[in-house]
Design a protein around this motif. Structure first.
Motif, short mmCIF file in Angstrom:
data_model
loop_
_atom_site.label_atom_id
_atom_site.label_comp_id
_atom_site.label_asym_id
_atom_site.label_seq_id
_atom_site.Cartn_x
_atom_site.Cartn_y
_atom_site.Cartn_z
N MET A 1 -0.20 -19.93 63.46
CA MET A 1 1.00 -19.50 64.15
C MET A 1 1.18 -18.01 63.89
SD MET A 1 5.00 -20.67 63.66
CE MET A 1 4.52 -22.27 63.20
N ASN A 2 1.58 -17.30 64.90
CA ASN A 2 1.75 -15.85 64.75
C ASN A 2 2.99 -15.52 63.93
OD1 ASN A 2 4.10 -14.99 66.49
ND2 ASN A 2 2.92 -16.11 68.02
N GLN A 3 3.02 -14.31 63.43
CA GLN A 3 4.08 -13.84 62.53
C GLN A 3 5.47 -13.91 63.17
OE1 GLN A 3 3.93 -13.01 59.41
NE2 GLN A 3 5.59 -11.61 58.96
N GLY A 4 5.58 -13.49 64.42
CA GLY A 4 6.88 -13.49 65.09
C GLY A 4 7.47 -14.89 65.19
N ALA A 5 6.65 -15.86 65.57
CA ALA A 5 7.13 -17.24 65.70
C ALA A 5 7.50 -17.81 64.34
CB ALA A 5 6.05 -18.10 66.36
N LEU A 6 6.72 -17.48 63.33
CA LEU A 6 6.99 -17.96 61.98
C LEU A 6 8.32 -17.40 61.46
CD1 LEU A 6 5.93 -19.65 59.65
CD2 LEU A 6 4.54 -17.70 58.95
N VAL A 7 8.53 -16.11 61.64
CA VAL A 7 9.78 -15.47 61.20
C VAL A 7 10.96 -16.07 61.94
CG1 VAL A 7 11.09 -13.29 61.20
CG2 VAL A 7 8.71 -13.32 60.43
N GLU A 8 10.85 -16.21 63.26
CA GLU A 8 11.96 -16.75 64.06
C GLU A 8 12.28 -18.18 63.64
OE1 GLU A 8 15.12 -16.87 66.47
OE2 GLU A 8 13.93 -15.08 66.10
N THR A 9 11.26 -18.99 63.39
CA THR A 9 11.49 -20.36 62.95
C THR A 9 12.24 -20.39 61.63
OG1 THR A 9 9.46 -21.07 64.07
CG2 THR A 9 10.37 -22.58 62.44
N LEU A 10 11.81 -19.56 60.69
CA LEU A 10 12.47 -19.52 59.38
C LEU A 10 13.91 -19.01 59.48
CD1 LEU A 10 9.42 -18.34 57.29
CD2 LEU A 10 10.61 -20.54 57.07
N ILE A 11 14.16 -18.04 60.35
CA ILE A 11 15.53 -17.55 60.56
C ILE A 11 16.41 -18.68 61.09
CG2 ILE A 11 16.96 -16.04 62.01
CD1 ILE A 11 14.71 -13.92 61.74
N GLN A 12 15.91 -19.40 62.09
CA GLN A 12 16.68 -20.50 62.67
C GLN A 12 16.93 -21.60 61.63
OE1 GLN A 12 18.14 -20.47 65.65
NE2 GLN A 12 17.23 -18.52 66.21
N LEU A 13 15.90 -21.93 60.84
CA LEU A 13 16.07 -22.95 59.80
C LEU A 13 17.13 -22.50 58.79
CD1 LEU A 13 12.35 -23.99 59.24
CD2 LEU A 13 14.20 -25.48 60.07
N SER A 14 17.11 -21.24 58.44
CA SER A 14 18.09 -20.71 57.50
C SER A 14 19.49 -20.76 58.11
CB SER A 14 17.72 -19.27 57.12
OG SER A 14 18.61 -18.75 56.17
N ASN A 15 19.62 -20.40 59.37
CA ASN A 15 20.92 -20.46 60.05
C ASN A 15 21.50 -21.87 60.05
OD1 ASN A 15 20.83 -17.73 60.61
ND2 ASN A 15 20.16 -18.00 62.73
N PHE A 16 20.63 -22.87 60.19
CA PHE A 16 21.07 -24.27 60.20
C PHE A 16 21.13 -24.86 58.79
CE2 PHE A 16 18.90 -24.26 64.54
CZ PHE A 16 20.06 -24.00 65.22
N ALA A 41 11.21 -10.27 54.42
CA ALA A 41 12.19 -11.21 53.85
C ALA A 41 13.55 -10.59 53.58
CB ALA A 41 11.63 -11.83 52.57
N GLU A 42 13.58 -9.42 53.00
CA GLU A 42 14.85 -8.79 52.63
C GLU A 42 15.70 -8.50 53.86
OE1 GLU A 42 16.20 -4.71 50.55
OE2 GLU A 42 14.67 -5.86 49.46
N ARG A 43 15.05 -8.14 54.97
CA ARG A 43 15.79 -7.81 56.20
C ARG A 43 16.11 -9.04 57.04
NH1 ARG A 43 11.39 -4.54 56.32
NH2 ARG A 43 10.60 -5.53 58.19
N ALA A 44 15.28 -10.09 56.96
CA ALA A 44 15.40 -11.19 57.91
C ALA A 44 15.93 -12.50 57.33
CB ALA A 44 14.03 -11.46 58.55
N PHE A 45 15.75 -12.72 56.04
CA PHE A 45 16.05 -14.04 55.48
C PHE A 45 17.23 -14.00 54.51
CE2 PHE A 45 11.18 -14.65 55.75
CZ PHE A 45 11.26 -14.92 57.10
N SER A 46 17.81 -15.17 54.32
CA SER A 46 18.86 -15.33 53.32
C SER A 46 18.23 -15.23 51.93
CB SER A 46 19.53 -16.70 53.47
OG SER A 46 18.61 -17.73 53.15
N LYS A 47 19.05 -15.03 50.94
CA LYS A 47 18.55 -14.94 49.56
C LYS A 47 17.88 -16.24 49.13
CE LYS A 47 21.64 -11.36 47.86
NZ LYS A 47 20.70 -10.30 48.02
N ARG A 48 18.44 -17.36 49.55
CA ARG A 48 17.86 -18.66 49.18
C ARG A 48 16.47 -18.83 49.79
NH1 ARG A 48 20.52 -24.68 49.69
NH2 ARG A 48 18.65 -25.78 49.06
N LEU A 49 16.31 -18.45 51.05
CA LEU A 49 15.01 -18.56 51.69
C LEU A 49 14.00 -17.59 51.08
CD1 LEU A 49 13.37 -20.00 53.83
CD2 LEU A 49 14.20 -18.36 55.50
#
Length: 133
Positions: A1-16, A41-49
């Protein structure tokens, strides 16, 4: 899976707040993918993720790369779950980031939810070459 899709998936999972699924996805990543995620990670994800990401990177060490299809299989489970929960906008956000070969590979997965499968046509899966379901 490409980086963009992976990042977007993780952002959505974190949001939910679906951290168990996020950790499952991280476990399917290669060391190179985890390192690339750490850069954003620092720019895109929550601290927990971010913590889960760092923990998985330490756990994987110098292990050999995983089988390529494992990550897409994890994505399929996530998309199926989101479909059942009514998170179609999250599904579409991730699908926009997928490459055509990734969309085609998802279409070939027999356990992909039928509604998610139908959405793949919006993102490049041709009708004439799609599999009968």
């Amino acid at each position: 899976m490409n980086q963009g899709a992976l990042v977007e998936t993780l952002i959505q999972l974190s949001n939910f707040r679906q951290y168990t699924m996020a950790e499952s996805l991280l476990r399917a990543c290669t060391r190179e993918q985890l390192q690339a995620l750490l850069e954003v990670a620092e720019r895109a994800f929550s601290k927990r993720l971010t913590y889960s990401l760092e923990k998985q990177l330490k756990r994987i060490g110098n292990a050999t790369d995983k089988v390529k299809g494992v990550l897409l299989a994890e994505l399929m489970k996530i998309l199926n779950t989101w479909c059942m929960e009514g998170h179609r906008s999250a599904i579409r956000s991730v699908m926009m980031e997928l490459a055509l070969d990734e969309i085609t590979a998802l279409a070939r997965m027999s356990e992909l939810d039928r509604e998610v499968y139908s959405m793949l046509h919006e993102y490049g899966l041709p009708y004439e070459s799609s599999l009968c379901r």
